[in-house]
Design a protein around this motif. Structure first.
Motif, mmCIF file in Angstrom:
data_model
loop_
_atom_site.group_PDB
_atom_site.id
_atom_site.type_symbol
_atom_site.label_atom_id
_atom_site.label_comp_id
_atom_site.label_asym_id
_atom_site.label_seq_id
_atom_site.Cartn_x
_atom_site.Cartn_y
_atom_site.Cartn_z
ATOM 1 N N HIS A 137 -7.497 -13.946 -49.397
ATOM 2 C CA HIS A 137 -7.991 -14.621 -50.592
ATOM 3 C C HIS A 137 -7.787 -13.720 -51.811
ATOM 4 O O HIS A 137 -8.344 -12.639 -51.880
ATOM 5 C CB HIS A 137 -9.468 -14.957 -50.428
ATOM 6 C CG HIS A 137 -10.034 -15.720 -51.571
ATOM 7 N ND1 HIS A 137 -11.368 -15.949 -51.705
ATOM 8 C CD2 HIS A 137 -9.454 -16.323 -52.641
ATOM 9 C CE1 HIS A 137 -11.597 -16.651 -52.794
ATOM 10 N NE2 HIS A 137 -10.444 -16.881 -53.383
ATOM 11 N N ILE A 138 -6.968 -14.194 -52.736
ATOM 12 C CA ILE A 138 -6.742 -13.513 -54.002
ATOM 13 C C ILE A 138 -7.526 -14.296 -55.047
ATOM 14 O O ILE A 138 -7.268 -15.479 -55.248
ATOM 15 C CB ILE A 138 -5.236 -13.510 -54.377
ATOM 16 C CG1 ILE A 138 -4.385 -12.959 -53.233
ATOM 17 C CG2 ILE A 138 -5.001 -12.773 -55.681
ATOM 18 C CD1 ILE A 138 -4.770 -11.590 -52.753
ATOM 19 N N THR A 139 -8.488 -13.677 -55.694
ATOM 20 C CA THR A 139 -9.298 -14.404 -56.659
ATOM 21 C C THR A 139 -9.410 -13.665 -57.986
ATOM 22 O O THR A 139 -9.677 -12.467 -58.007
ATOM 23 C CB THR A 139 -10.692 -14.745 -56.100
ATOM 24 O OG1 THR A 139 -11.424 -15.504 -57.072
ATOM 25 C CG2 THR A 139 -11.487 -13.524 -55.712
ATOM 26 N N ASP A 140 -9.129 -14.409 -59.052
ATOM 27 C CA ASP A 140 -9.236 -13.898 -60.418
ATOM 28 C C ASP A 140 -8.507 -12.565 -60.570
ATOM 29 O O ASP A 140 -9.035 -11.605 -61.127
ATOM 30 C CB ASP A 140 -10.712 -13.791 -60.816
ATOM 31 C CG ASP A 140 -11.401 -15.138 -60.722
ATOM 32 O OD1 ASP A 140 -10.871 -16.094 -61.303
ATOM 33 O OD2 ASP A 140 -12.444 -15.242 -60.051
ATOM 34 N N SER A 141 -7.290 -12.524 -60.066
ATOM 35 C CA SER A 141 -6.482 -11.306 -60.068
ATOM 36 C C SER A 141 -5.066 -11.594 -60.536
ATOM 37 O O SER A 141 -4.640 -12.742 -60.610
ATOM 38 C CB SER A 141 -6.454 -10.693 -58.662
ATOM 39 O OG SER A 141 -7.748 -10.290 -58.275
ATOM 40 N N ARG A 142 -4.340 -10.530 -60.810
ATOM 41 C CA ARG A 142 -2.996 -10.624 -61.343
ATOM 42 C C ARG A 142 -2.017 -9.793 -60.524
ATOM 43 O O ARG A 142 -2.375 -8.765 -59.969
ATOM 44 C CB ARG A 142 -2.987 -10.117 -62.795
ATOM 45 C CG ARG A 142 -3.829 -10.986 -63.706
ATOM 46 C CD ARG A 142 -4.390 -10.271 -64.918
ATOM 47 N NE ARG A 142 -5.098 -9.019 -64.694
ATOM 48 C CZ ARG A 142 -6.322 -8.891 -64.191
ATOM 49 N NH1 ARG A 142 -6.987 -9.945 -63.786
ATOM 50 N NH2 ARG A 142 -6.892 -7.720 -64.067
ATOM 51 N N ASN A 143 -0.777 -10.270 -60.504
ATOM 52 C CA ASN A 143 0.336 -9.531 -59.902
ATOM 53 C C ASN A 143 0.076 -9.073 -58.469
ATOM 54 O O ASN A 143 0.415 -7.958 -58.089
ATOM 55 C CB ASN A 143 0.733 -8.345 -60.785
ATOM 56 C CG ASN A 143 1.274 -8.799 -62.115
ATOM 57 O OD1 ASN A 143 2.056 -9.749 -62.178
ATOM 58 N ND2 ASN A 143 0.840 -8.161 -63.187
ATOM 59 N N ALA A 144 -0.507 -9.947 -57.682
ATOM 60 C CA ALA A 144 -0.666 -9.675 -56.251
ATOM 61 C C ALA A 144 0.536 -10.277 -55.521
ATOM 62 O O ALA A 144 0.969 -11.381 -55.821
ATOM 63 C CB ALA A 144 -1.960 -10.278 -55.725
ATOM 64 N N GLU A 145 1.052 -9.538 -54.579
ATOM 65 C CA GLU A 145 2.172 -10.013 -53.763
ATOM 66 C C GLU A 145 1.711 -10.066 -52.316
ATOM 67 O O GLU A 145 1.264 -9.059 -51.759
ATOM 68 C CB GLU A 145 3.379 -9.090 -53.915
ATOM 69 C CG GLU A 145 4.604 -9.582 -53.203
ATOM 70 C CD GLU A 145 5.818 -8.678 -53.402
ATOM 71 O OE1 GLU A 145 6.908 -9.097 -52.984
ATOM 72 O OE2 GLU A 145 5.677 -7.570 -53.958
ATOM 73 N N ILE A 146 1.789 -11.247 -51.715
ATOM 74 C CA ILE A 146 1.355 -11.467 -50.341
ATOM 75 C C ILE A 146 2.586 -11.860 -49.542
ATOM 76 O O ILE A 146 3.160 -12.927 -49.773
ATOM 77 C CB ILE A 146 0.277 -12.569 -50.268
ATOM 78 C CG1 ILE A 146 -0.958 -12.186 -51.112
ATOM 79 C CG2 ILE A 146 -0.153 -12.819 -48.837
ATOM 80 C CD1 ILE A 146 -0.958 -12.805 -52.442
ATOM 81 N N TYR A 147 3.003 -11.020 -48.603
ATOM 82 C CA TYR A 147 4.244 -11.299 -47.888
ATOM 83 C C TYR A 147 4.257 -10.704 -46.495
ATOM 84 O O TYR A 147 3.537 -9.749 -46.185
ATOM 85 C CB TYR A 147 5.448 -10.792 -48.675
ATOM 86 C CG TYR A 147 5.467 -9.296 -48.895
ATOM 87 C CD1 TYR A 147 6.221 -8.461 -48.074
ATOM 88 C CD2 TYR A 147 4.744 -8.713 -49.925
ATOM 89 C CE1 TYR A 147 6.248 -7.093 -48.272
ATOM 90 C CE2 TYR A 147 4.771 -7.337 -50.133
ATOM 91 C CZ TYR A 147 5.511 -6.540 -49.306
ATOM 92 O OH TYR A 147 5.521 -5.180 -49.504
ATOM 93 N N ASN A 148 5.089 -11.294 -45.639
ATOM 94 C CA ASN A 148 5.343 -10.827 -44.284
ATOM 95 C C ASN A 148 4.074 -10.730 -43.433
ATOM 96 O O ASN A 148 3.958 -9.869 -42.584
ATOM 97 C CB ASN A 148 6.079 -9.471 -44.315
ATOM 98 C CG ASN A 148 6.857 -9.233 -43.040
ATOM 99 O OD1 ASN A 148 7.354 -10.168 -42.426
ATOM 100 N ND2 ASN A 148 6.938 -7.988 -42.633
ATOM 101 N N ASN A 149 3.125 -11.631 -43.678
ATOM 102 C CA ASN A 149 1.906 -11.696 -42.886
ATOM 103 C C ASN A 149 2.035 -12.820 -41.866
ATOM 104 O O ASN A 149 2.738 -13.801 -42.096
ATOM 105 C CB ASN A 149 0.700 -11.968 -43.789
ATOM 106 C CG ASN A 149 0.474 -10.847 -44.776
ATOM 107 O OD1 ASN A 149 0.036 -9.766 -44.408
ATOM 108 N ND2 ASN A 149 0.794 -11.094 -46.038
ATOM 109 N N THR A 150 1.329 -12.671 -40.754
ATOM 110 C CA THR A 150 1.229 -13.725 -39.755
ATOM 111 C C THR A 150 -0.227 -14.159 -39.707
ATOM 112 O O THR A 150 -1.118 -13.337 -39.479
ATOM 113 C CB THR A 150 1.678 -13.234 -38.373
ATOM 114 O OG1 THR A 150 3.035 -12.782 -38.463
ATOM 115 C CG2 THR A 150 1.574 -14.336 -37.338
ATOM 116 N N LEU A 151 -0.453 -15.440 -39.956
ATOM 117 C CA LEU A 151 -1.806 -15.989 -39.976
ATOM 118 C C LEU A 151 -1.866 -17.146 -38.993
ATOM 119 O O LEU A 151 -0.975 -17.996 -38.983
ATOM 120 C CB LEU A 151 -2.156 -16.481 -41.379
ATOM 121 C CG LEU A 151 -2.100 -15.376 -42.435
ATOM 122 C CD1 LEU A 151 -0.850 -15.512 -43.264
ATOM 123 C CD2 LEU A 151 -3.322 -15.398 -43.293
ATOM 124 N N ALA A 152 -2.907 -17.174 -38.164
ATOM 125 C CA ALA A 152 -2.996 -18.230 -37.152
ATOM 126 C C ALA A 152 -4.438 -18.653 -36.942
ATOM 127 O O ALA A 152 -5.335 -17.820 -36.813
ATOM 128 C CB ALA A 152 -2.406 -17.746 -35.827
#
Length: 186
Positions: A36-51
């Motif tokens: 969860h990215i909240t009220d933030s800037r320039n976050a990069e979310i990558y190459n994650n596995t979510l199940a």
């Protein structure tokens, strides 16, 4: 993983499953997300596995009472693998608490979705065991009233471009390589 009121995160190479089930969320399902990215800037979310999470990835914006915190921009969600289930619910189509594979939620005035803010998703892979259903949302872009049931519709937004569904064999290979449960507990 919660990244709140901050700038410049890189969240990558995580394996997250069966999270968020104990929390009630009246705000669009965003607080139940594994990332969860909240009220933030320039976050990069990558190459994650979510199940099998209650929610998988969410980027949210709310009124924090400060121009610094209210300006949410440059968040980039890409190249993640998301395994989910369509959960039938008595909740309204666009109600808080619905599960989503990827949700972009502006709980205030909609500026999260402005093209100049450069919030975007790209090339995420999704797995659902069932076909799309016009009454069960999987994604969100454009506000709480804009829950989306089809990947093709979601791909037509900046929230996801070139997203695709994984095959059963791709899902099976992924769960084996990541050591995650083959089926959801919930």
């Amino acid at each position: 993983i919660l990244f709140e009121i901050s700038h410049g995160a890189k969240i990558y190479d995580n394996v997250l499953y069966e999270n968020g089930w104990g929390r009630r969320d009246p705000s669009g399902g965003s607080w139940q997300a594994a990332i969860h990215i909240t009220d933030s800037r320039n976050a990069e979310i990558y190459n994650n596995t979510l199940a099998w999470n209650k929610g998988n990835i969410s980027v949210t914006r709310s009124n924090r009472g400060s121009t610094l915190y209210n300006d949410v921009y440059g968040n980039y969600v890409h190249d993640n693998s998301i395994l989910s289930k369509d959960y039938a619910s008595s909740l309204a189509y666009n109600a808080g608490g619905r599960t989503h594979a990827l949700a972009w939620v502006d709980k205030w005035d909609g500026k999260l979705y402005a093209s100049g803010k450069n919030n975007r998703g790209f090339s995420n892979d999704y797995y659902f065991a069932t076909s799309e259903n016009s009454t069960i949302p999987r994604f969100m872009w454009g506000g709480l009233g804009n829950a989306i049931t089809s990947l093709s519709t979601f791909n037509a937004t900046p929230g996801e471009e070139q997203g695709r569904y994984m095959s059963q064999s791709e899902k099976d290979a992924l769960i084996k390589s990541k050591g995650i449960p083959a089926l959801p507990e919930h």
